[in-house]
Write an enzyme that holds these catalytic residues in place. Structure first.
Site, short mmCIF file in Angstrom:
data_model
loop_
_atom_site.label_atom_id
_atom_site.label_comp_id
_atom_site.label_asym_id
_atom_site.label_seq_id
_atom_site.Cartn_x
_atom_site.Cartn_y
_atom_site.Cartn_z
N GLU A 86 -6.24 -21.55 -45.21
CA GLU A 86 -5.35 -22.20 -46.16
C GLU A 86 -5.29 -23.71 -45.91
OE1 GLU A 86 -2.18 -18.71 -47.20
OE2 GLU A 86 -1.94 -19.66 -45.27
N CYS A 99 -3.02 -31.28 -45.78
CA CYS A 99 -2.96 -30.62 -44.47
C CYS A 99 -4.11 -29.61 -44.40
CB CYS A 99 -1.60 -29.93 -44.34
SG CYS A 99 -1.41 -28.95 -42.85
N CYS A 106 -5.84 -18.59 -34.68
CA CYS A 106 -5.66 -19.47 -33.53
C CYS A 106 -5.47 -18.60 -32.30
CB CYS A 106 -4.44 -20.37 -33.73
SG CYS A 106 -4.16 -21.51 -32.34
N CYS A 110 1.33 -19.10 -30.15
CA CYS A 110 2.70 -19.60 -30.02
C CYS A 110 3.65 -18.61 -30.71
CB CYS A 110 2.84 -20.99 -30.63
SG CYS A 110 1.74 -22.19 -29.85
N CYS A 113 4.76 -19.08 -34.51
CA CYS A 113 3.76 -19.50 -35.51
C CYS A 113 2.98 -18.32 -36.07
CB CYS A 113 2.80 -20.50 -34.87
SG CYS A 113 1.42 -20.95 -35.92
N CYS A 329 5.05 -25.51 -42.32
CA CYS A 329 4.51 -25.48 -40.96
C CYS A 329 4.68 -24.11 -40.36
CB CYS A 329 5.29 -26.44 -40.07
SG CYS A 329 5.26 -28.12 -40.61
N1 SAH Z 1 -2.32 -26.15 -33.45
C1 SAH Z 1 -1.81 -27.44 -33.71
C2 SAH Z 1 -1.81 -27.79 -35.17
C3 SAH Z 1 -1.35 -26.71 -36.12
S1 SAH Z 1 0.36 -26.25 -36.03
C4 SAH Z 1 -0.43 -27.60 -33.10
O1 SAH Z 1 0.13 -26.61 -32.66
O2 SAH Z 1 0.05 -28.72 -33.06
C5 SAH Z 1 1.11 -27.65 -36.80
C6 SAH Z 1 2.59 -27.84 -36.49
O3 SAH Z 1 3.37 -26.78 -37.05
C7 SAH Z 1 2.89 -27.87 -34.99
O4 SAH Z 1 3.68 -29.00 -34.69
C8 SAH Z 1 3.70 -26.62 -34.78
O5 SAH Z 1 4.55 -26.78 -33.68
C9 SAH Z 1 4.39 -26.45 -36.13
N2 SAH Z 1 4.86 -25.10 -36.39
C10 SAH Z 1 4.25 -23.94 -36.09
N3 SAH Z 1 5.02 -22.89 -36.45
C11 SAH Z 1 6.16 -23.40 -36.99
C12 SAH Z 1 7.34 -22.83 -37.56
N4 SAH Z 1 7.50 -21.51 -37.64
N5 SAH Z 1 8.30 -23.65 -38.03
C13 SAH Z 1 8.13 -25.00 -37.96
N6 SAH Z 1 7.04 -25.60 -37.46
C14 SAH Z 1 6.06 -24.81 -36.96
FE1 SF4 Z 2 -2.03 -22.29 -32.82
FE2 SF4 Z 2 0.17 -22.13 -34.30
FE3 SF4 Z 2 0.36 -22.66 -31.70
FE4 SF4 Z 2 -0.64 -24.52 -33.40
S1 SF4 Z 2 1.44 -23.72 -33.38
S2 SF4 Z 2 -1.47 -23.88 -31.39
S3 SF4 Z 2 -1.70 -23.19 -34.86
S4 SF4 Z 2 -0.44 -20.74 -32.60
#
Ligand code: SAH
Ligand code: SF4
Length: 337
Positions: A86, A99, A106, A110, A113, A329
């Site tokens: 996406e 974006c 990934c 996390c 996410c 995000c």
């Molecule tokens: N992997 C990279 C880039 C993709 S995630 C990273 O982690 O930075 C991009 C951003 O989205 C990151 O700052 C992450 O912390 C944020 N993000 C991920 N899940 C989220 C959520 N559920 N609510 C708000 N921000 C989120």
């Molecule tokens: Fe991967 Fe999501 Fe963590 Fe970014 S926030 S490193 S996309 S699992």
């Protein structure tokens, strides 16, 4: 096309073709958005045939576009092998920000996410990263208004280092690529500290670091990569990062109710970041289905922000757009839905 310009030059040289043709081909691909080698009418017919036989121009299959009430658009693309990614086009005052994804899925898992939930499917190729920009740019009425690119979609860009920096080269290349200003291209990382130095010496893009916690215990739990690169190690790497003049690192900090949003957290963040040139983006959590993690109250978000401001930090609350279409995000997952 997955071949970088340097590789293309070598391929051409092996066939006795002058190296300036490489720039010509790149301009066709990235500036004039040719769909086929046959369309590159200022190349000889024989060369066009050779290119056609040896390479293909990356095509993303546009499976679906969803339009949010706030004007953002989420694109669901199918890759050649059937995997899905996406990208999200976000309206800002007077311009668009796109974006883009760097991986399908990934590996970093996390806890907050959606992309991380299904694990890593695979790295995107250089051509697939670029194709998101090319395909979406040509849908914009005035393509010149697409000025900003953020690598904040699916995946961890630094875990796909070579393809990502090669794609960035083409995004920044004004002569034969897209010509985006380097200060308008931002790479966000979960903190692969060991790759930061290489990134800084390789491409002059903006760096955003997803910190999200002020104590290793909490960050270990939220972001397992912290067990490899704990907070001090990551911030050390940030300190040593080769920043372009007049720039600052963006620290991203998701606020999660009762997990990392206390007054003590804000004060610890102030202390931790003191030696760095940063601006801070606070991101109220976008909750995921079936997750215990919640977004803090508006008052808690404001309190956290105020503490940072009181300590003279530049800090903003970044409100994710596209929440009604799961384009915000952390909500990208490439599912067909
Ligand atoms: N992997 C990279 C880039 C993709 S995630 C990273 O982690 O930075 C991009 C951003 O989205 C990151 O700052 C992450 O912390 C944020 N993000 C991920 N899940 C989220 C959520 N559920 N609510 C708000 N921000 C989120
Ligand atoms: Fe991967 Fe999501 Fe963590 Fe970014 S926030 S490193 S996309 S699992």
């Amino acid at each position: 096309m997955d071949l970088a310009p340097g590789q293309l030059s070598r391929w051409l040289a092996d066939r006795g073709v002058a190296s300036y043709r490489s720039g010509q081909i790149s301009r066709w691909l990235y500036q004039r958005q040719a769909d086929s080698f046959a369309a590159m009418t200022d190349l000889g017919k024989q060369l066009r045939g050779q290119l056609e036989a040896a390479f293909s121009i990356n095509r993303l299959q546009q499976i679906r576009v969803e339009q949010s009430r706030d004007g953002s658009r989420k694109y669901l693309f199918g890759l050649g092998d059937g995997n899905r990614i996406e990208s999200v086009l976000i309206p800002e005052r007077g311009h668009w920000t796109l974006c883009i994804s760097s991986q399908a899925g990934c590996a970093l898992g996390c806890r907050f996410c959606m992309t991380g939930m299904g694990g890593l499917v695979r790295n995107l190729t250089r051509g697939e990263i670029i194709a998101q920009v090319r395909d979406i740019r040509r849908e914009i009425e005035d393509p010149g208004l697409l000025t900003n690119i953020v690598l904040m979609g699916m995946g961890e860009p630094l875990a796909n280092f070579d393809n990502v920096v090669s794609a960035i080269d083409t995004l920044l290349d004004a002569a034969a690529g897209f010509g985006f200003a380097s200060r308008r291209v931002t790479l966000s990382t979960a903190g692969l500290a060991a790759r930061l130095a290489a990134l800084g010496s390789r491409v002059p893009v903006n760096l955003a670091v997803s910190l999200n916690a002020t104590e290793n215990r909490t960050r270990d739990w939220l972001m397992p990569i912290n067990k490899t690169y704990p907070i001090e190690h990551l911030l050390d790497a940030c300190r040593q990062y080769r920043l372009q003049p007049h720039r600052r690192i963006t620290i991203e900090y998701i606020l999660i109710d009762g997990v990392n949003d206390s007054k003590a957290d804000a004060l610890r963040l102030v202390r931790l970041l003191r030696p760095l040139k940063v601006k801070i983006n606070l991101i109220p959590l976008n909750p995921l289905p079936d997750s215990q993690l919640r977004r803090p109250s508006e008052a808690a978000v404001e309190r956290f922000l105020q503490i940072l401001i009181d300590h003279h930090y530049t800090a903003i609350i970044r409100r994710s757009k596209g929440q009604d279409i799961s384009a915000a995000c952390g909500q990208l997952h490439g599912a067909s839905g």
